[in-house]
Design an enzyme around this catalytic site. Structure first.
Site, PDB file in Angstrom:
ATOM      1  CG  ASP A  98      -2.357   0.600   0.821  1.00 54.39           C
ATOM      2  OD1 ASP A  98      -2.287   1.851   0.805  1.00 54.39           O
ATOM      3  OD2 ASP A  98      -3.190  -0.112   1.157  1.00 54.39           O
TER       4      ASP A  98
ATOM      5  CG  HIS B  46      -5.359   3.258   1.114  1.00 56.35           C
ATOM      6  ND1 HIS B  46      -5.076   2.003   0.778  1.00 56.35           N
ATOM      7  CD2 HIS B  46      -6.793   3.251   0.881  1.00 56.35           C
ATOM      8  CE1 HIS B  46      -6.094   1.505   0.185  1.00 56.35           C
ATOM      9  NE2 HIS B  46      -7.054   2.067   0.378  1.00 56.35           N
TER      10      HIS B  46
ATOM     11  CG  ASN C 281     -14.089   1.121  -4.594  1.00 54.37           C
ATOM     12  OD1 ASN C 281     -14.595  -0.070  -4.095  1.00 54.37           O
ATOM     13  ND2 ASN C 281     -13.284   1.856  -3.803  1.00 54.37           N
TER      14      ASN C 281
ATOM     15  CB  SER D 177      -9.838  -0.009  -0.013  1.00 57.16           C
ATOM     16  OG  SER D 177      -8.690   0.024   0.451  1.00 57.16           O
TER      17      SER D 177
END
Length: 434
Positions: free
Chosen positions: A48, A82, A182, A245
């Site tokens: 990430d 994130h 998404n 996520s």
């Protein structure tokens, strides 16, 4: 997407306002589950934007990790926020001064360790296929038993580097979990690859999130709407967001719980337990695997307590071709060839994170700001105009800009102390359609 306030009332007097917003802990009866397993002894790799090791809810949980970006920085830093959010959903342990860890974010596997692997720093960075592939190989070589991939390719399928890295992980008994996407389209890559646990998102009512990608490759669904997590980029240290996520992180955490409770199970058998313990939670007429819900919604408590036969070692999802996994890990400890390799490769795919769509920042001390945060996991909708075969990828329109709103509003719409939300997660029969 348009901005919207996620909270419905002003802060109320409670032990901890942040903890009170974590509806997932209640619907999953996590206090009972933690009596069975807390993820102890399991390392979860978070590929990430890095993980802020100084966040109070993650102190002591974050390993050194490695930065695979051109900056050559520190994987324990996170300027995007994130990666820290995903880590907190997985292994947050809260915090507290003399009162136990009664404040802050609790992850589903609070005793698991997080291996931070930074493959991008900002929303504008390209998370190149060969960069995150090197991170996946490194995670395997460092002993991670679960790999969390809360991102997806913007265009096209995962390239050979990514496929080979995932095959490398699968051949070495690692559970790989990735977000479905998404944009309401088809299942994104790398989630759509064989053997990868592809995760969709559901809300408090156990209904599929409108933007969750769907398709035959979907494995399972998990909470992904109005999810509170740690965020070092916010003044409060927290944010609320929606996206696959977050759902991916919940599945990775559940896999860690299972691996801790049943260390003799293979990765495939762990996945089998996740699937067999899942439920459609009252959604009638569905047959597993369903293109919207997969094999159902995860149930962490059932995943660690149900009497489920081990099943075949390879598990129900299969694997990528084994010949792809024969290459040695290019990111082993003390070997930086993976970074050099990433710099030399010219092919890359725009990989913005599976950032949850709408986010709200939670500010303690009586002032709450709702912040719409884009967690734009773009789905694999094909090359599109200017795709990989026709020059640089065209900008994706499903990645909305940040918007913010003052909180609380001048006239709160709900009064403190209103009735708790009903819990559909405990009022329905077990998994249907198998």
């Amino acid at each position: 997407m348009t901005g919207a306030l996620l909270l419905t009332s002003a802060p109320t007097a409670s032990a901890d306002y942040v903890r009170d917003q974590q509806w997932v802990l209640d619907v999953f009866t996590m206090q009972d589950t933690w009596a069975e397993s807390q993820g102890e002894g399991v390392t979860v790799a978070v590929v990430d934007s890095g993980v802020d090791a100084s966040h109070p809810d993650l102190a002591g949980q974050v390993l050194k990790g490695k930065d695979f970006t051109d900056s050559g920085g520190n994987a324990q830093e996170d300027v995007l926020g994130h990666g820290t959010g995903m880590a907190s959903i997985i292994a947050g342990h809260g915090h507290g001064h003399g009162k136990g860890n009664t404040s802050g974010v609790m992850g589903l596997a609070p005793k698991a360790k997080i291996l931070p692997l930074r493959t991008l720093r900002t929303e504008e960075d390209r998370n190149a296929d060969e960069t995150w592939a090197a991170a996946v190989r490194y995670a395997v070589d460092q002993g991670a038993k679960v790999i969390n991939l809360s991102f997806s390719n913007d265009y096209g399928k995962t390239l050979s580097d990514g496929r080979e890295a995932i095959a490398y992980a699968q051949a070495r008994d690692v559970v790989v979990v990735a977000g479905a996407g998404n944009n309401g389209g088809d299942i994104s890559y790398p989630a759509a690859l064989p053997g990868v646990v592809a995760v969709g998102a559901v809300d408090k009512d156990a209904n599929l999130w409108d933007n969750s990608n769907t398709g035959k490759e979907l494995t399972i669904t998990a909470p992904g709407v109005d999810i509170l997590s740690a965020d070092p980029t916010r003044s409060s240290g927290y944010a609320v967001a929606s996206g696959t996520s977050d759902a991916t992180a919940y599945v990775s955490a559940t896999a860690a719980l299972v691996r801790a409770k049943y260390p003799d199970l293979t990765a495939g058998q762990v996945i089998n337990r996740l699937i067999k313990s899942a439920s459609f939670l009252g959604h009638k007429g569905l047959k597993a695997p369903d293109e919207g819900y997969g094999y159902g919604i995860i149930r962490p408590n059932k995943a660690v307590t149900m009497d489920i036969p081990k099943g075949p070692k390879e598990g129900p999802l299969g694997k990528l071709p084994s010949q792809a996994s024969s290459k040695a890990g290019s990111g082993s400890a003390g070997n930086d060839d993976s970074s050099t390799r990433a710099k030399k490769k010219s092919s890359s795919i725009s990989l913005p994170l599976v950032l949850g769509g709408i986010a709200a920042v939670v500010v303690l001390g009586g002032i709450i700001f709702a912040v719409v945060r884009s967690r734009g996991n773009r789905g694999d909708g094909g090359p599109g105009p200017g795709g990989p075969n026709g020059g640089p990828p065209a900008p994706s329109m499903d990645y909305p800009p940040r918007q913010s709103h003052a909180w609380p509003p001048p006239h709160p719409t709900a009064a403190p102390g209103q009735a708790q939300h009903p819990n559909p997660y405990t009022s329905h029969p077990p998994h249907q359609g198998q």
